[in-house]
Design a protein around this motif. Sequence first.
Motif, PDB file in Angstrom:
ATOM      1  N   GLY A 171       0.833  -1.368   0.158  1.00 40.20           N
ATOM      2  CA  GLY A 171       0.151  -0.034   0.071  1.00 40.20           C
ATOM      3  C   GLY A 171       0.854   1.231  -0.056  1.00 40.20           C
ATOM      4  N   TRP A 172       1.843   1.193   0.798  1.00 40.32           N
ATOM      5  CA  TRP A 172       2.885   2.662   0.809  1.00 40.32           C
ATOM      6  C   TRP A 172       3.255   3.051  -0.476  1.00 40.32           C
ATOM      7  N   TYR A 173       3.699   2.043  -1.404  1.00 42.56           N
ATOM      8  CA  TYR A 173       4.002   2.294  -2.678  1.00 42.56           C
ATOM      9  C   TYR A 173       3.115   2.745  -3.696  1.00 42.56           C
ATOM     10  N   SER A 174       1.859   2.355  -3.398  1.00 48.45           N
ATOM     11  CA  SER A 174       0.736   2.836  -4.115  1.00 48.45           C
ATOM     12  C   SER A 174       0.464   4.403  -3.791  1.00 48.45           C
ATOM     13  N   GLU A 175       0.487   4.563  -2.637  1.00 51.10           N
ATOM     14  CA  GLU A 175       0.169   5.876  -2.078  1.00 51.10           C
ATOM     15  C   GLU A 175       1.201   6.730  -2.575  1.00 51.10           C
ATOM     16  N   ALA A 176       2.512   6.260  -2.800  1.00 49.98           N
ATOM     17  CA  ALA A 176       3.775   7.251  -3.026  1.00 49.98           C
ATOM     18  C   ALA A 176       3.616   7.554  -4.551  1.00 49.98           C
ATOM     19  N   ALA A 177       2.730   6.807  -5.124  1.00 47.31           N
ATOM     20  CA  ALA A 177       2.611   7.054  -6.702  1.00 47.31           C
ATOM     21  C   ALA A 177       1.514   8.309  -7.138  1.00 47.31           C
ATOM     22  N   GLN A 178       1.009   8.761  -5.878  1.00 45.51           N
ATOM     23  CA  GLN A 178       0.196  10.157  -6.340  1.00 45.51           C
ATOM     24  C   GLN A 178       0.997  11.152  -6.685  1.00 45.51           C
ATOM     25  N   GLY A 179       0.525  11.771  -7.993  1.00 44.36           N
ATOM     26  CA  GLY A 179       1.082  12.817  -8.513  1.00 44.36           C
ATOM     27  C   GLY A 179       1.803  12.248  -9.655  1.00 44.36           C
ATOM     28  N   ASP A 180       2.233  10.994 -10.022  1.00 46.36           N
ATOM     29  CA  ASP A 180       2.975  10.565 -10.865  1.00 46.36           C
ATOM     30  C   ASP A 180       1.823  10.706 -12.159  1.00 46.36           C
ATOM     31  N   ASP A 181       2.659  10.421 -13.298  1.00 43.25           N
ATOM     32  CA  ASP A 181       1.876  10.395 -14.481  1.00 43.25           C
ATOM     33  C   ASP A 181       0.991   9.222 -14.719  1.00 43.25           C
ATOM     34  N   PHE A 182       1.516   7.953 -14.377  1.00 40.24           N
ATOM     35  CA  PHE A 182       0.622   6.648 -14.254  1.00 40.24           C
ATOM     36  C   PHE A 182       1.496   5.964 -13.368  1.00 40.24           C
ATOM     37  N   VAL A 183       0.836   4.773 -12.980  1.00 39.71           N
ATOM     38  CA  VAL A 183       1.539   3.672 -12.168  1.00 39.71           C
ATOM     39  C   VAL A 183       0.956   2.360 -12.420  1.00 39.71           C
ATOM     40  N   GLY A 184       2.282   1.584 -12.663  1.00 41.89           N
ATOM     41  CA  GLY A 184       2.035   0.388 -13.221  1.00 41.89           C
ATOM     42  C   GLY A 184       1.622  -0.700 -11.982  1.00 41.89           C
ATOM     43  N   VAL A 185       0.749  -1.577 -12.469  1.00 38.63           N
ATOM     44  CA  VAL A 185       0.134  -2.660 -11.660  1.00 38.63           C
ATOM     45  C   VAL A 185       0.615  -3.993 -11.990  1.00 38.63           C
ATOM     46  N   GLN A 186       1.192  -4.679 -11.375  1.00 39.15           N
ATOM     47  CA  GLN A 186       1.961  -6.167 -11.487  1.00 39.15           C
ATOM     48  C   GLN A 186       1.371  -6.819 -10.690  1.00 39.15           C
ATOM     49  N   ALA A 187       0.387  -7.726 -11.538  1.00 42.36           N
ATOM     50  CA  ALA A 187      -0.540  -8.645 -10.452  1.00 42.36           C
ATOM     51  C   ALA A 187      -0.601 -10.045 -10.665  1.00 42.36           C
ATOM     52  N   TYR A 188      -0.385 -11.078 -10.025  1.00 41.31           N
ATOM     53  CA  TYR A 188      -0.218 -12.466 -10.442  1.00 41.31           C
ATOM     54  C   TYR A 188      -1.372 -13.503  -9.506  1.00 41.31           C
ATOM     55  N   THR A 189      -1.335 -13.111  -8.355  1.00 39.86           N
ATOM     56  CA  THR A 189      -2.170 -13.843  -7.376  1.00 39.86           C
ATOM     57  C   THR A 189      -2.445 -13.213  -6.361  1.00 39.86           C
ATOM     58  N   ARG A 190      -3.209 -14.104  -5.148  1.00 40.89           N
ATOM     59  CA  ARG A 190      -3.532 -13.267  -4.010  1.00 40.89           C
ATOM     60  C   ARG A 190      -2.879 -13.904  -2.626  1.00 40.89           C
ATOM     61  N   ASN A 191      -2.756 -13.423  -1.697  1.00 42.47           N
ATOM     62  CA  ASN A 191      -2.189 -14.035  -0.233  1.00 42.47           C
ATOM     63  C   ASN A 191      -3.153 -13.627   0.601  1.00 42.47           C
ATOM     64  N   PHE A 192      -3.463 -14.663   1.489  1.00 47.17           N
ATOM     65  CA  PHE A 192      -4.299 -14.708   2.659  1.00 47.17           C
ATOM     66  C   PHE A 192      -3.429 -14.406   4.156  1.00 47.17           C
ATOM     67  N   ILE A 193      -4.085 -13.547   4.733  1.00 46.06           N
ATOM     68  CA  ILE A 193      -3.549 -13.113   5.975  1.00 46.06           C
ATOM     69  C   ILE A 193      -4.244 -13.420   7.064  1.00 46.06           C
ATOM     70  N   GLY A 194      -3.804 -14.051   8.263  1.00 47.80           N
ATOM     71  CA  GLY A 194      -4.402 -14.504   9.373  1.00 47.80           C
ATOM     72  C   GLY A 194      -3.974 -13.501  10.475  1.00 47.80           C
ATOM     73  N   PRO A 195      -4.270 -13.488  11.542  1.00 44.77           N
ATOM     74  CA  PRO A 195      -4.043 -12.651  12.847  1.00 44.77           C
ATOM     75  C   PRO A 195      -2.216 -12.715  13.061  1.00 44.77           C
ATOM     76  N   GLU A 196      -1.946 -13.840  12.791  1.00 44.43           N
ATOM     77  CA  GLU A 196      -0.349 -13.867  12.833  1.00 44.43           C
ATOM     78  C   GLU A 196       0.451 -13.670  11.662  1.00 44.43           C
ATOM     79  N   GLY A 197      -0.348 -13.300  10.460  1.00 43.98           N
ATOM     80  CA  GLY A 197       0.529 -13.064   9.246  1.00 43.98           C
ATOM     81  C   GLY A 197      -0.033 -13.979   7.965  1.00 43.98           C
ATOM     82  N   PRO A 198       0.810 -14.209   7.346  1.00 45.70           N
ATOM     83  CA  PRO A 198       0.648 -15.151   5.869  1.00 45.70           C
ATOM     84  C   PRO A 198      -0.073 -16.410   6.397  1.00 45.70           C
ATOM     85  N   LYS A 199      -0.941 -17.205   5.642  1.00 46.46           N
ATOM     86  CA  LYS A 199      -1.389 -18.231   5.833  1.00 46.46           C
ATOM     87  C   LYS A 199      -1.048 -19.119   4.758  1.00 46.46           C
TER      88      LYS A 199
END
Length: 403
Positions: A238-266
């Motif tokens: 998220g921090w990196y997406s927020e940092a793109a504010q004001g740029d001409d564009f932002v690249g999205v590089q997406a492949y899969t998803r990650n599940f997060i539990g109360p202790e971290g990645p599952k």
Amino acid sequence: MLNFPDNFLWGAATAGHQVEGNNINSNWWEMEHAPNTHVAEPSGDAADSYHRYREDIGLLASLGMNCYRFSIEWSRIEPERGVFSRAALDHYRRMIDTCLEFGVEPIVTLMHFTVPRWFQHDGFWRAGDAADLFARYTETALGILTDRVKYVCTINEPNIAAMLAGGEDASNLVAYGLPHPDLQVADALLESHRRSREVLSQVSGIKSGWTVATQAFQPTDEDGSEEMVHKFGYVRDGWYSEAAQGDDFVGVQAYTRNFIGPEGPKKRSDDIETTLTGWEFFPPAAELGIRDVWKRSGQTPVMVTENGIATADDERRIAYTDGALRGIHAAISDGIDVLGYQHWSLLDNYEWAAGYRPTFGLIEWDKETFKRHPKPSAHWFGRVAQANALPDASGASQDEQRS
């Protein structure tokens, strides 16, 4: 038909070190050949695209695509600190000119993970002058970009680069082991990105941004998982997406998803379909990444600069890409400004620490002769690109669309 916007960019992507071959002055070449390396195999000749780029660009165009995202190699352009190669610059100038000759929009990445050996030895992104050096490199490259290139990606996946810097070994680059990022490196990458954009802004018409590996962090149904999604995901995404504010564009590089539990990645369930990288087969990743980046970046225009799967089953590549494009179309229909889509990747390539086993390409090639062989997915994708549209009904089953 599901029509995409006029002037939508349809293409595929590569990275220099992964396809060019013999990038001997880079830090990755050194790591590949280090004693007790975690890297599966050296890159060697790769796909020999350094010499065969004209064939690759011509093939991309003949298949029906209208853009090509590729990287220029800092280690070739500045093989020793302060020593610049006019021949290397001219090589990349010819690549850009070849794109334009074939009617292909060149989308240039300045840094796709690899850096010169000397930069690594002189402190890497932790060095106090790292941003100055990257700005100088950008200035050097500016001459080949002027009047030729409209879109420039400054830094590829800075969030993954910062996690690698904080991790134990290079295998995380493919496995996405998601160690805690090195925040000093993250700050240096952001400063370097902004300094590079300042240099690029000297040329009217160049649009610049960086690319973010969006990871679709999702909570489980356990108490505390929602809070952990924010805590775990913000510094890795998220921090990196927020940092793109004001740029001409932002690249999205997406492949899969990650599940997060109360202790971290599952750990993923054993009964889900996975790819050759061990990631879940999850076509909605691109749409989720677009929507998240659009919101966090203050509605900065989005370009899908990478999306695809590593598989030996080309029918699954088609099914995945079809599902991803339908999600992207839904995001566009909701008013999100999506400039284009670049499939990862044009060629089967060197997938970093995993070597050549994971095959992401629309085009395979013979390891002895380097002869290129487009896969059925390449022809399918080319037809979609030429039509600038998808059929209303997917060729995939409803179960596949929901997967």
